[in-house]
Motif scaffolding. Sequence first.
Motif, PDB file in Angstrom:
ATOM      1  N   UNK A 188      31.154   6.127  33.544  1.00  0.00           N
ATOM      2  CA  UNK A 188      32.236   6.990  34.016  1.00  0.00           C
ATOM      3  C   UNK A 188      31.715   7.362  34.912  1.00  0.00           C
ATOM      4  N   UNK A 189      32.123   8.025  36.041  1.00  0.00           N
ATOM      5  CA  UNK A 189      31.149   8.279  37.789  1.00  0.00           C
ATOM      6  C   UNK A 189      31.314   9.758  37.382  1.00  0.00           C
ATOM      7  N   UNK A 190      32.202  10.107  37.228  1.00  0.00           N
ATOM      8  CA  UNK A 190      33.154  11.331  37.309  1.00  0.00           C
ATOM      9  C   UNK A 190      32.347  12.205  36.556  1.00  0.00           C
ATOM     10  N   UNK A 191      31.927  13.157  37.294  1.00  0.00           N
ATOM     11  CA  UNK A 191      30.182  14.374  36.597  1.00  0.00           C
ATOM     12  C   UNK A 191      31.511  15.463  35.902  1.00  0.00           C
ATOM     13  N   UNK A 192      33.507  15.642  36.660  1.00  0.00           N
ATOM     14  CA  UNK A 192      33.820  16.486  35.756  1.00  0.00           C
ATOM     15  C   UNK A 192      34.201  16.176  34.479  1.00  0.00           C
ATOM     16  N   UNK A 193      34.411  14.503  34.094  1.00  0.00           N
ATOM     17  CA  UNK A 193      34.640  13.394  33.340  1.00  0.00           C
ATOM     18  C   UNK A 193      33.859  13.226  32.256  1.00  0.00           C
TER      19      UNK A 193
ATOM     20  N   UNK B 273      27.413   8.629  35.913  1.00  0.00           N
ATOM     21  CA  UNK B 273      27.371  10.227  36.578  1.00  0.00           C
ATOM     22  C   UNK B 273      26.255  10.568  35.947  1.00  0.00           C
ATOM     23  N   UNK B 274      25.887  10.630  36.158  1.00  0.00           N
ATOM     24  CA  UNK B 274      24.724  11.850  34.666  1.00  0.00           C
ATOM     25  C   UNK B 274      25.210  13.953  34.717  1.00  0.00           C
ATOM     26  N   UNK B 275      24.291  14.469  34.482  1.00  0.00           N
ATOM     27  CA  UNK B 275      24.409  15.912  34.446  1.00  0.00           C
ATOM     28  C   UNK B 275      23.926  16.761  34.832  1.00  0.00           C
ATOM     29  N   UNK B 276      25.117  16.859  36.211  1.00  0.00           N
ATOM     30  CA  UNK B 276      24.608  17.816  37.825  1.00  0.00           C
ATOM     31  C   UNK B 276      25.178  18.763  37.330  1.00  0.00           C
ATOM     32  N   UNK B 277      25.148  20.206  38.321  1.00  0.00           N
ATOM     33  CA  UNK B 277      25.790  21.187  37.641  1.00  0.00           C
ATOM     34  C   UNK B 277      27.442  21.165  37.924  1.00  0.00           C
ATOM     35  N   UNK B 278      28.069  20.038  38.672  1.00  0.00           N
ATOM     36  CA  UNK B 278      29.008  20.383  38.319  1.00  0.00           C
ATOM     37  C   UNK B 278      29.234  19.795  36.508  1.00  0.00           C
ATOM     38  N   UNK B 279      28.909  18.347  36.077  1.00  0.00           N
ATOM     39  CA  UNK B 279      29.306  18.391  34.926  1.00  0.00           C
ATOM     40  C   UNK B 279      28.622  19.803  33.685  1.00  0.00           C
ATOM     41  N   UNK B 280      27.198  20.310  34.451  1.00  0.00           N
ATOM     42  CA  UNK B 280      27.379  21.752  33.703  1.00  0.00           C
ATOM     43  C   UNK B 280      28.760  22.261  33.759  1.00  0.00           C
ATOM     44  N   UNK B 281      28.963  22.505  34.926  1.00  0.00           N
ATOM     45  CA  UNK B 281      29.759  23.958  34.773  1.00  0.00           C
ATOM     46  C   UNK B 281      31.191  23.208  33.825  1.00  0.00           C
ATOM     47  N   UNK B 282      31.284  22.017  33.880  1.00  0.00           N
ATOM     48  CA  UNK B 282      32.817  21.329  33.328  1.00  0.00           C
ATOM     49  C   UNK B 282      32.692  21.365  31.603  1.00  0.00           C
ATOM     50  N   UNK B 283      31.145  21.122  31.266  1.00  0.00           N
ATOM     51  CA  UNK B 283      30.780  21.429  29.863  1.00  0.00           C
ATOM     52  C   UNK B 283      30.704  22.336  29.324  1.00  0.00           C
ATOM     53  N   UNK B 284      30.730  23.804  30.183  1.00  0.00           N
ATOM     54  CA  UNK B 284      30.677  24.774  29.574  1.00  0.00           C
ATOM     55  C   UNK B 284      29.319  25.015  28.469  1.00  0.00           C
ATOM     56  N   UNK B 285      28.561  24.595  28.907  1.00  0.00           N
ATOM     57  CA  UNK B 285      26.613  25.016  28.381  1.00  0.00           C
ATOM     58  C   UNK B 285      27.207  23.702  27.289  1.00  0.00           C
ATOM     59  N   UNK B 286      27.979  23.295  26.612  1.00  0.00           N
ATOM     60  CA  UNK B 286      27.925  22.292  25.554  1.00  0.00           C
ATOM     61  C   UNK B 286      26.627  21.382  25.980  1.00  0.00           C
ATOM     62  N   UNK B 287      26.284  20.943  27.344  1.00  0.00           N
ATOM     63  CA  UNK B 287      25.406  19.776  27.132  1.00  0.00           C
ATOM     64  C   UNK B 287      23.659  20.610  26.801  1.00  0.00           C
ATOM     65  N   UNK B 288      23.856  21.019  26.450  1.00  0.00           N
ATOM     66  CA  UNK B 288      22.731  21.822  26.287  1.00  0.00           C
ATOM     67  C   UNK B 288      22.752  22.459  24.715  1.00  0.00           C
TER      68      UNK B 288
END
Length: 322
Positions: free
Chosen positions: A176-181, A205-220
């Motif tokens: 999965x290469x799209x950080x939003x996905x 994709x890695x956990x970048x700012x875009x992935x952080x934003x899409x996860x709405x903080x769930x990455x933490x």
Amino acid sequence: MAGNSRRRGAVRKEGTKKGPVIGSGGKRRKGLEGKGPTPRAEQRPGHPAQRRAAAAAARAEKQRAAAKKAAEGPEIIAGRNPVVEALRAGVPATALYIALNIDTDDRVTEAIRTAADKGISILEVPRDELDRKTGSAVHQGLGLQVPPFEYAHPDDLLAIARDSGEPPLLVALDGVTDPRNLGAVVRSAAAFGAHGVLLPGRRSAGITAVAWRTSAGAAAKIPIAIAANLTRQLRAWAEEGLMLAGLDADGSVDIDSLDLATDPLVVVVGSEGRGLSRLVRETCDVTVSIPMAAGVESLNASVAGAVLLAEVARRRRAAGRT
């Protein structure tokens, strides 16, 4: 031939306007020779296709530079909801950026109060500077600076799952290469009770700012690990007793027949375009399809992953009530 002969009376006087007084040296013949095949449109200077190709190359180079910069420095989570969710989740932020003359609401107030309580620096900056820091993302006047993401080890995911006292439920992403996905899958994994998310070390994709934003903080809220070799790690988990279920449009079973949902399980989500890679598909114990209405295109990776995880969570709740 006049002009070439050296006979008396056949030599033109110098300064006449009738052309060269000596031979052309073959230049006229060379001028008639072809110049090879016509270059492709993308290779012709000034051609619209060449300008589009040059612009695309410039954009790609800009994206590579941004990715390199992001990998070397801190990330900026942009947007009011993502910032508030990240602060609530305890993301290790280092600075909260607030645009000058921002229209405050409850989210802005909470972000400022939470950042102050946690000792996070609060900086007011011009809106154009915040645009630059966030890469022109929709920041709504708020940006949260966080250090590079710290990934867990794949073995930690299984240990955490077993310590939970529930049947392990892990999510693995295959290209999965799209950080939003990626961010959306991480959010769904946290919402439906998964114990961890596994990423491949390459083509992901890695956990970048875009992935952080899409996860709405769930990455933490959920551990995320990187495997040097995804197929090898999946096989190692299979040897530990976990079942592997891969999402595939031509799956061997549909989601209604997924009897493995209550077992220790790894849900494998393929890439946006090609789905599961061959080796990963062959490693899975079962491939699962999602029935859809005729004439509708397949779901993207994050939506399909959310649908399957929701079904697994429903079956587990039902099994817990019986």
